[in-house]
Design an enzyme around this catalytic site. Sequence first.
Site, PDB file in Angstrom:
ATOM      1  N   HIS A   5     -58.434  32.438 -22.142  1.00  0.00           N
ATOM      2  CA  HIS A   5     -58.735  32.495 -23.972  1.00  0.00           C
ATOM      3  C   HIS A   5     -58.274  33.566 -23.991  1.00  0.00           C
ATOM      4  O   HIS A   5     -58.340  33.746 -25.632  1.00  0.00           O
ATOM      5  CB  HIS A   5     -59.854  31.481 -23.713  1.00  0.00           C
ATOM      6  CG  HIS A   5     -60.268  30.459 -24.565  1.00  0.00           C
ATOM      7  ND1 HIS A   5     -60.877  29.199 -24.017  1.00  0.00           N
ATOM      8  CD2 HIS A   5     -58.704  29.381 -24.698  1.00  0.00           C
ATOM      9  CE1 HIS A   5     -60.649  27.846 -24.435  1.00  0.00           C
ATOM     10  NE2 HIS A   5     -59.282  27.959 -24.900  1.00  0.00           N
ATOM     11  N   LYS A  26     -58.946  13.499 -16.824  1.00  0.00           N
ATOM     12  CA  LYS A  26     -59.650  14.088 -17.559  1.00  0.00           C
ATOM     13  C   LYS A  26     -60.527  13.194 -18.238  1.00  0.00           C
ATOM     14  O   LYS A  26     -62.114  13.108 -18.157  1.00  0.00           O
ATOM     15  CB  LYS A  26     -58.768  14.208 -18.855  1.00  0.00           C
ATOM     16  CG  LYS A  26     -59.922  14.699 -19.927  1.00  0.00           C
ATOM     17  CD  LYS A  26     -58.974  16.080 -21.118  1.00  0.00           C
ATOM     18  CE  LYS A  26     -60.297  16.828 -22.159  1.00  0.00           C
ATOM     19  NZ  LYS A  26     -60.010  17.434 -22.807  1.00  0.00           N
ATOM     20  N   ARG A  76     -68.842  10.585 -44.496  1.00  0.00           N
ATOM     21  CA  ARG A  76     -69.745  11.090 -43.327  1.00  0.00           C
ATOM     22  C   ARG A  76     -69.105  10.225 -42.455  1.00  0.00           C
ATOM     23  O   ARG A  76     -70.038   9.977 -40.957  1.00  0.00           O
ATOM     24  CB  ARG A  76     -71.268  10.500 -43.859  1.00  0.00           C
ATOM     25  CG  ARG A  76     -72.101  11.200 -44.884  1.00  0.00           C
ATOM     26  CD  ARG A  76     -73.005  11.215 -44.293  1.00  0.00           C
ATOM     27  NE  ARG A  76     -74.660  11.927 -45.042  1.00  0.00           N
ATOM     28  CZ  ARG A  76     -74.204  11.435 -46.819  1.00  0.00           C
ATOM     29  NH1 ARG A  76     -73.333  10.192 -47.141  1.00  0.00           N
ATOM     30  NH2 ARG A  76     -75.481  12.249 -47.342  1.00  0.00           N
ATOM     31  N   HIS A 108     -51.119  28.829 -24.673  1.00  0.00           N
ATOM     32  CA  HIS A 108     -52.348  28.218 -25.098  1.00  0.00           C
ATOM     33  C   HIS A 108     -51.752  28.004 -23.380  1.00  0.00           C
ATOM     34  O   HIS A 108     -52.876  28.465 -22.376  1.00  0.00           O
ATOM     35  CB  HIS A 108     -52.989  27.074 -25.582  1.00  0.00           C
ATOM     36  CG  HIS A 108     -54.287  26.562 -24.678  1.00  0.00           C
ATOM     37  ND1 HIS A 108     -55.115  27.139 -24.597  1.00  0.00           N
ATOM     38  CD2 HIS A 108     -53.857  24.850 -23.744  1.00  0.00           C
ATOM     39  CE1 HIS A 108     -55.820  26.845 -23.401  1.00  0.00           C
ATOM     40  NE2 HIS A 108     -55.885  25.677 -23.479  1.00  0.00           N
ATOM     41  N   GLU A 120     -51.614  22.108 -18.264  1.00  0.00           N
ATOM     42  CA  GLU A 120     -53.211  21.777 -18.276  1.00  0.00           C
ATOM     43  C   GLU A 120     -52.570  20.418 -17.062  1.00  0.00           C
ATOM     44  O   GLU A 120     -53.674  20.203 -16.720  1.00  0.00           O
ATOM     45  CB  GLU A 120     -53.614  20.862 -19.400  1.00  0.00           C
ATOM     46  CG  GLU A 120     -53.567  21.305 -20.346  1.00  0.00           C
ATOM     47  CD  GLU A 120     -54.666  22.518 -20.495  1.00  0.00           C
ATOM     48  OE1 GLU A 120     -55.663  21.892 -19.835  1.00  0.00           O
ATOM     49  OE2 GLU A 120     -55.154  23.418 -21.832  1.00  0.00           O
ATOM     50  N   ARG A 148     -68.163  18.880 -17.284  1.00  0.00           N
ATOM     51  CA  ARG A 148     -66.799  18.340 -17.746  1.00  0.00           C
ATOM     52  C   ARG A 148     -66.301  20.049 -18.014  1.00  0.00           C
ATOM     53  O   ARG A 148     -65.208  20.189 -18.037  1.00  0.00           O
ATOM     54  CB  ARG A 148     -67.666  18.407 -19.456  1.00  0.00           C
ATOM     55  CG  ARG A 148     -66.023  18.447 -20.338  1.00  0.00           C
ATOM     56  CD  ARG A 148     -66.340  17.745 -21.336  1.00  0.00           C
ATOM     57  NE  ARG A 148     -65.034  17.288 -22.246  1.00  0.00           N
ATOM     58  CZ  ARG A 148     -64.729  16.410 -23.682  1.00  0.00           C
ATOM     59  NH1 ARG A 148     -65.957  15.571 -23.581  1.00  0.00           N
ATOM     60  NH2 ARG A 148     -64.327  16.616 -23.762  1.00  0.00           N
ATOM     61  N   LYS A 165     -62.596  15.478 -28.691  1.00  0.00           N
ATOM     62  CA  LYS A 165     -63.667  16.835 -28.991  1.00  0.00           C
ATOM     63  C   LYS A 165     -62.796  17.301 -30.058  1.00  0.00           C
ATOM     64  O   LYS A 165     -61.550  17.022 -29.457  1.00  0.00           O
ATOM     65  CB  LYS A 165     -63.657  18.133 -27.422  1.00  0.00           C
ATOM     66  CG  LYS A 165     -65.036  18.418 -26.947  1.00  0.00           C
ATOM     67  CD  LYS A 165     -64.581  19.478 -25.984  1.00  0.00           C
ATOM     68  CE  LYS A 165     -65.119  19.352 -25.539  1.00  0.00           C
ATOM     69  NZ  LYS A 165     -65.646  21.188 -24.533  1.00  0.00           N
ATOM     70  N   HIS A 182     -59.553  29.130 -17.579  1.00  0.00           N
ATOM     71  CA  HIS A 182     -59.658  29.189 -19.640  1.00  0.00           C
ATOM     72  C   HIS A 182     -60.614  30.065 -20.111  1.00  0.00           C
ATOM     73  O   HIS A 182     -60.584  31.331 -21.205  1.00  0.00           O
ATOM     74  CB  HIS A 182     -60.462  27.619 -20.797  1.00  0.00           C
ATOM     75  CG  HIS A 182     -59.184  26.893 -20.174  1.00  0.00           C
ATOM     76  ND1 HIS A 182     -58.621  26.389 -19.176  1.00  0.00           N
ATOM     77  CD2 HIS A 182     -59.027  26.300 -21.285  1.00  0.00           C
ATOM     78  CE1 HIS A 182     -58.052  25.200 -19.144  1.00  0.00           C
ATOM     79  NE2 HIS A 182     -57.936  25.381 -20.864  1.00  0.00           N
ATOM     80  N   GLU A 242     -70.981  18.036 -21.995  1.00  0.00           N
ATOM     81  CA  GLU A 242     -70.823  19.630 -21.121  1.00  0.00           C
ATOM     82  C   GLU A 242     -71.745  20.202 -20.971  1.00  0.00           C
ATOM     83  O   GLU A 242     -72.130  21.633 -21.564  1.00  0.00           O
ATOM     84  CB  GLU A 242     -69.613  20.917 -21.983  1.00  0.00           C
ATOM     85  CG  GLU A 242     -68.769  21.375 -21.285  1.00  0.00           C
ATOM     86  CD  GLU A 242     -67.811  22.097 -21.791  1.00  0.00           C
ATOM     87  OE1 GLU A 242     -67.002  21.669 -22.583  1.00  0.00           O
ATOM     88  OE2 GLU A 242     -67.622  23.549 -21.576  1.00  0.00           O
ATOM     89  N   ASN A 272     -62.897  23.196 -17.731  1.00  0.00           N
ATOM     90  CA  ASN A 272     -62.127  24.818 -17.973  1.00  0.00           C
ATOM     91  C   ASN A 272     -61.527  25.852 -17.101  1.00  0.00           C
ATOM     92  O   ASN A 272     -61.010  27.072 -17.147  1.00  0.00           O
ATOM     93  CB  ASN A 272     -63.830  25.774 -18.431  1.00  0.00           C
ATOM     94  CG  ASN A 272     -63.758  25.331 -19.702  1.00  0.00           C
ATOM     95  OD1 ASN A 272     -63.663  24.356 -20.830  1.00  0.00           O
ATOM     96  ND2 ASN A 272     -65.498  25.503 -19.846  1.00  0.00           N
TER      97      ASN A 272
HETATM   98 ZN    ZN Z   1     -56.170  23.897 -22.393  1.00  0.00          ZN
END
Ligand code: ZN
Length: 352
Positions: free
Chosen positions: A249, A224, A118, A259, A182, A238, A140, A245, A234, A242
């Site tokens: 993606h 960031k 946990r 990526h 990035e 936030r 994240k 993205h 988000e 993206n």
């Molecule tokens: Zn990225």
Amino acid sequence: MHDKLDPENLDPLRPGPPGVKAMNCHFDYLFARLQELVPGKRIVLLTDSNLAGLYTAAFSGHHLISFPAGESNKNQQTVDQVIRELIRMEAGKDTVLVGVGGGVVTDITGFVAAVYMRGIPFGLVPTSILAMVDAAIGGKNGIDVGIYKNLLGTIRQPGFVVYDYSFLNTLPVSEWVNGFAEVIKHACIRDANLFAMLERYSLHDFQGNLVLTAELVEKNVAIKSAVVHLDEFEKGERKILNFGHTIGHAIENLVGMPHGHAISIGMTAACNLSEKMGGLHFEEAKKVIRLLAKYHLPVDMEADHEKVFDVIRMDKKREGEDLNFILIDKIGHAFIMPLALETLRHHLKEIL
Ligand code: ZN
Ligand code: ADP
């Protein structure tokens, strides 16, 4: 950014809120001094096969778990393997799991640390540009399930993030390029000065000068973490991270390219759309595209627009929300544009 005197942070393993100050970022810190950050605790290092091979000497003296390198291993099977190892080592609540590696390692580390017993404390030592400026910041984590990237994951801040830039000496050029996508993203959405810095230097300059690279990385961490600090979960701000993205993606899933390459093409498309709908001057759009190309990133591709659109639509179904497209109205400023899927479909041919 060094926050040693902040009384809130006297316990280095207390995962604080995600701002720069509270995040316990240790810049220019020797990996060899890791134990000093967590006196009396048992460190278990988690890394991938490439780094385990390159840094055998540096890792000796710690318990070590390694798994096969590559995004294709960012899955439940690897998590199970790591957990079996932790059990075998009798790792308990007194254990600090420390991920040393690129974004795949930092993601697996955060995820395992969040669920094992946990939750056990964890720290990160990002070793790729991408992990330093992006993956290690913001809490994240996630693993992929089939074609679904980061389908399982949590948001949980690390107790510390250590920056030992000497790891970059072994980073392959292709991974420098990947990470700079990035970096350019951060410049586009938040920082015109950073954009100018990137125009002034080249990838070669950064590779050959780790002092300059350290300055660059620290600027990116500040950007960031400032964004994440405003909106950890988000709900709004936030989302600007993206940028590039949504389309990126989709391309990454369809074509399976790195990526950074995929989001470079995504940012190119987003700039084209920003010109059409977001008030971005065409000269500025050109500047962004020129900068991406200068850092050896692709800015166009032969795409099957309908297929790209299908993947985006599928993603949106899964997320259950309207499309929130990130545009820029000038270099250094992004905003969220709610967009009907059909509108995107209509423009996709011209922007991609
Ligand atoms: Zn990225
Ligand atoms: P990311 O691009 O998200 O950082 P990975 O974790 O897969 O993704 O890292 C990219 C690749 O770079 C992997 O093959 C990893 O082993 C390798 N790598 C990361 N850091 C270093 C480093 N400092 N030296 C050599 N290879 C590295």
